[in-house]
Design an enzyme around this catalytic site. Structure first.
Site, mmCIF file in Angstrom:
data_model
loop_
_atom_site.group_PDB
_atom_site.id
_atom_site.type_symbol
_atom_site.label_atom_id
_atom_site.label_comp_id
_atom_site.label_asym_id
_atom_site.label_seq_id
_atom_site.Cartn_x
_atom_site.Cartn_y
_atom_site.Cartn_z
ATOM 1 N N ARG A 146 0.895 -1.360 0.004
ATOM 2 C CA ARG A 146 0.036 -0.070 -0.292
ATOM 3 C C ARG A 146 0.890 1.326 0.143
ATOM 4 N NH1 ARG A 146 -3.823 -2.955 4.178
ATOM 5 N NH2 ARG A 146 -4.994 -4.229 2.779
ATOM 6 N N PHE A 192 -7.131 -2.420 -6.157
ATOM 7 C CA PHE A 192 -6.319 -3.623 -5.311
ATOM 8 C C PHE A 192 -5.491 -2.979 -4.237
ATOM 9 C CE2 PHE A 192 -3.457 -3.251 -9.546
ATOM 10 C CZ PHE A 192 -2.693 -1.928 -9.156
ATOM 11 N N GLU A 193 -4.816 -3.896 -3.668
ATOM 12 C CA GLU A 193 -3.964 -3.639 -2.501
ATOM 13 C C GLU A 193 -4.978 -3.124 -1.215
ATOM 14 O OE1 GLU A 193 -1.020 -4.157 -2.245
ATOM 15 O OE2 GLU A 193 0.154 -3.841 -4.117
ATOM 16 N N GLY A 194 -6.045 -3.736 -1.398
ATOM 17 C CA GLY A 194 -7.242 -3.648 -0.374
ATOM 18 C C GLY A 194 -8.029 -2.278 -0.939
ATOM 19 N N ASN A 205 -9.530 0.380 3.035
ATOM 20 C CA ASN A 205 -8.396 0.793 3.775
ATOM 21 C C ASN A 205 -9.002 2.236 4.535
ATOM 22 O OD1 ASN A 205 -5.612 0.289 3.207
ATOM 23 N ND2 ASN A 205 -6.584 -0.008 1.181
#
Ligand SMILES: Cc1cc2nc3c(=O)[nH]c(=O)nc-3n(C[C@H](O)[C@H](O)[C@H](O)COP(=O)(O)OP(=O)(O)OC[C@H]3O[C@@H](n4cnc5c(N)ncnc54)[C@H](O)[C@@H]3O)c2cc1C
Length: 603
Positions: A268, A405-407, A412
């Site tokens: 992130r 993506f990446e949460g 987040n």
């Protein structure tokens, strides 16, 4: 390891909400060392010379091209930034890694493939591998002889990653793990050699495995037909009685979530840096076009509404850049404080954990910045922005997935508040104490305490005010919902937005103050005056956003006299002088247009 000019003190993650810091505490891109700049320049040249000429072929997945480019990047040391030197890596400090990520983002497909290999693909082995695993894989991954992928998502398990259905059981002879299941959306899926795969041992214990292409029972699917990032490889993976040597279990059975979450912290943080770099590149492209394109007998860049866009693109980039380099500086400081040991991988992982809130902020603010910038760039290009022959159409498509993506940004946003509350409850972050102090202050009524003075007095008051606004709203929400605050996602989202604005406001303000102090306030250069304009505009608008969010949250949580009283308190906290943001944006636009590029240090 490149040396970093470090901020004075590494405060705890999230503590920016309750502590004040000085300009010296904040790392600024103006302090990049020659070594760090060299890393950025090397990456920039690589993209310009090796990747950009190949974009048309990359976009149609020319067989073998992307892995070949990644391997070439590995040959000149661009893949091993996260790998300790003893395993053949460069062990870059975080500030250098940000430089690298921002410069590699000039082509998003290459940038995301680089991140999937060097970041989320390699770091699980760096952080959690045992000695044999590190010796076996890291030297090959650092040079690009082997390429990696990170495999968490499944068709039915994305945000809810632990709902994974991929199973692992020990073979009857006890020598292998037998994996069955499917992964989805795996970046580098079509060509990677080493896959970090999450699966549940006996269908229950979430765990992590190193799987090599070529292990029996492993296969990758066809390339997905995506909206953007068409040059990157994204495939499903299939495990049909896939036999994985027993020693390829990564970390411990049932502790896969520890691997997954720690790696996502790192991913992130970097994603924000890639997005920041992409924003600078897109601003450059848009500014050049605005000079070349004529309408009504003038370049479109001479029109106020186009200049306003260029200015706002630069101002928002400035705020995100200030936050990301500040966070990188904090992490480097924390790693340095952990001691002189050669292997920095454990301190590095701990730093990502400590600054997980700041990493989620990097991801959310970076991805939303880039989406804003590419959208405005398309607008500046007019109809040509909507045409595939022009670069902003691709940038627009490529950007969109960063919020997913990446949460996802929703996940987040919730994580930011969850992490803050967890730290507050454990006593790691004195949020409760700060809230209690604020309550006493409100009960005591307006005070005539000494107010800040100097060129930034109003902004200093606003900074104190937005922090108080957060404590006010968070306190009211906690009092009403207590342990069930997480269920009130809209309120959590508003709190999270306020937290992010606070970090952005403080990082921008401290950076410009540091720049002024370095140059001497009286003989400030034109550039630092423009930077001051950028910071002032950002602070002005960010405070408006904080006020709207805080009002809405309070109106949802409170009612009647209590609501009216708290709204009056909020107004007092956020009282500020009006600002001529039109004139300030005009000056920022002029600085962008003077060089057709992002005008501040660290461009
Ligand atoms: C191009 C691309 C590359 C990718 N690369 C990789 C990779 O290399 N490795 C990998 O493992 N994965 C990868 N992914 C997968 C990515 O991480 C997931 O798509 C992402 O985590 C979201 O999961 P999902 O698609 O299942 O959406 P879902 O989880 O179904 O979410 C759908 C929507 O619901 C929202 N939502 C979900 N849960 C909640 C909640 N509790 N509260 C509020 N809102 C919620 C989400 O925010 C989202 O808006 C990639 C995806 C893409 C598109």
């Amino acid at each position: 390891m490149a040396t970093t000019s470090l901020p004075r003190a590494a405060s705890r993650g999230g503590s920016f909400l309750v502590e004040s810091c000085t300009p010296e505490d904040v790392f600024s891109p103006a302090e990049l060392t020659d070594d760090q700049k060299l890393i950025g320049r090397t990456a920039e040249e690589f993209i310009r010379n090796e990747v950009v000429p190949q974009i048309p072929d990359l976009e149609v997945h020319k067989e073998g091209l992307l892995p070949q480019l990644l391997k070439k990047a590995g040959e000149i040391g661009l893949l091993g930034g996260g790998v300790p030197e003893e395993y053949g890596g460069a062990a870059l400090d975080k500030v250098s890694s940000v430089q690298l990520a921002e410069k590699l983002s000039a082509n998003a497909s290459f940038g995301v493939s680089h991140g999937a290999h060097s970041g989320i693909g390699t770091l699980p082995i760096v952080f959690f591998g045992n000695e044999e695993q590190k010796k076996k894989y890291l030297p090959l991954l650092a040079t690009g002889e082997k390429l990696a992928a990170y495999c968490l998502s499944e068709p039915q398990a994305g945000s809810d990653a632990q709902a994974s259905r991929t199973r692992a059981v020990l073979s009857p002879d006890g020598k292998s793990w037998i994996l069955n299941g499917q992964k989805m959306w795996i970046t580098n899926g079509g060509f990677a050699d080493v896959y970090v795969v999450f699966a549940k041992v006996d269908g229950e214990k979430f765990s992590c495995f190193i799987v090599e292409r070529g292990f029996p029972g492993f296969s990758s699917g066809a390339e997905e037909k995506k909206m953007g990032l068409k040059g990157s490889s994204t495939t499903a993976l299939f495990f049909e009685n896939c036999r994985v040597p027993k020693e390829n279990l990564l970390h411990e059975i049932g502790r896969g979530h520890i691997v997954a979450f720690n790696i996502l912290n790192a991913g992130r943080f970097s994603l924000g840096a890639y997005c920041m770099g992409g924003s600078k590149g897109t601003l450059e492209t848009a500014s050049k076009y605005a000079k070349e394109r004529f309408a009504f007998g003038k370049p479109i860049g001479s029109f106020g509404l186009i200049r306003e866009k260029l200015a706002e693109m630069a101002i928002r980039t400035f705020a995100v850049e200030s936050m990301i380099y500040r966070s990188a500086g904090l992490m480097d400081r924390a790693i340095a404080a952990a001691g002189d040991g050669a292997d920095k991988s454990q301190p590095s992982m701990k730093a990502f954990e400590e600054y997980a809130i700041e990493s989620s902020i990097s991801k959310v603010k970076g991805s939303e910045l880039l989406d804003y910038v590419v959208d405005e760039a398309v607008q500046i290009f007019g109809g040509y922005g909507f045409h595939e022959d022009y670069p902003v159409a691709r940038a627009y498509r490529d950007s969109r997935v960063n919020r997913i993506f990446e949460g996802t940004n929703e996940i987040n946003r919730m994580l930011i508040v969850q992490m803050l509350m967890k730290r507050a409850m454990s006593g790691a972050l004195p949020l409760m104490q700060a809230g209690a102090k604020l309550r006493d202050e409100i009960l005591a009524g307006p005070s005539f305490e000494e107010s800040p003075s100097g060129a930034w007095a109003d902004e200093e008051r606003v900074l104190t005010g937005v922090k108080k606004a957060f404590l006010l709203v968070a306190g009211a929400a906690l009092e009403k919902y207590r342990d069930h605050l997480a269920d009130q996602q809209e309120i959590v989202g508003m709190l999270s937005d306020i937290v992010m604005e606070i970090y952005a406001i403080e990082s921008s303000l401290r950076r410009v103050q540091k720049a002024e102090a370095a140059r001497g306030a009286e003989k400030s250069s034109g550039l630092s005056l423009t930077m001051a304009d950028a910071a002032r505009v950002f602070l002005h608008d960010a405070t408006d956003r904080v006020e709207i969010g805080a009002r809405n949250a309070l109106a949802s949580v409170l009612e009647g006299d209590m609501l009216r009283t708290q709204l009056a308190v909020l107004r007092r906290f956020l009282k500020r002088e009006p600002a001529d943001t039109v004139a300030m944006r005009q000056r920022v636009a002029a600085a962008v247009q003077a060089g057709d590029r992002y005008p501040f240090e660290g461009r």
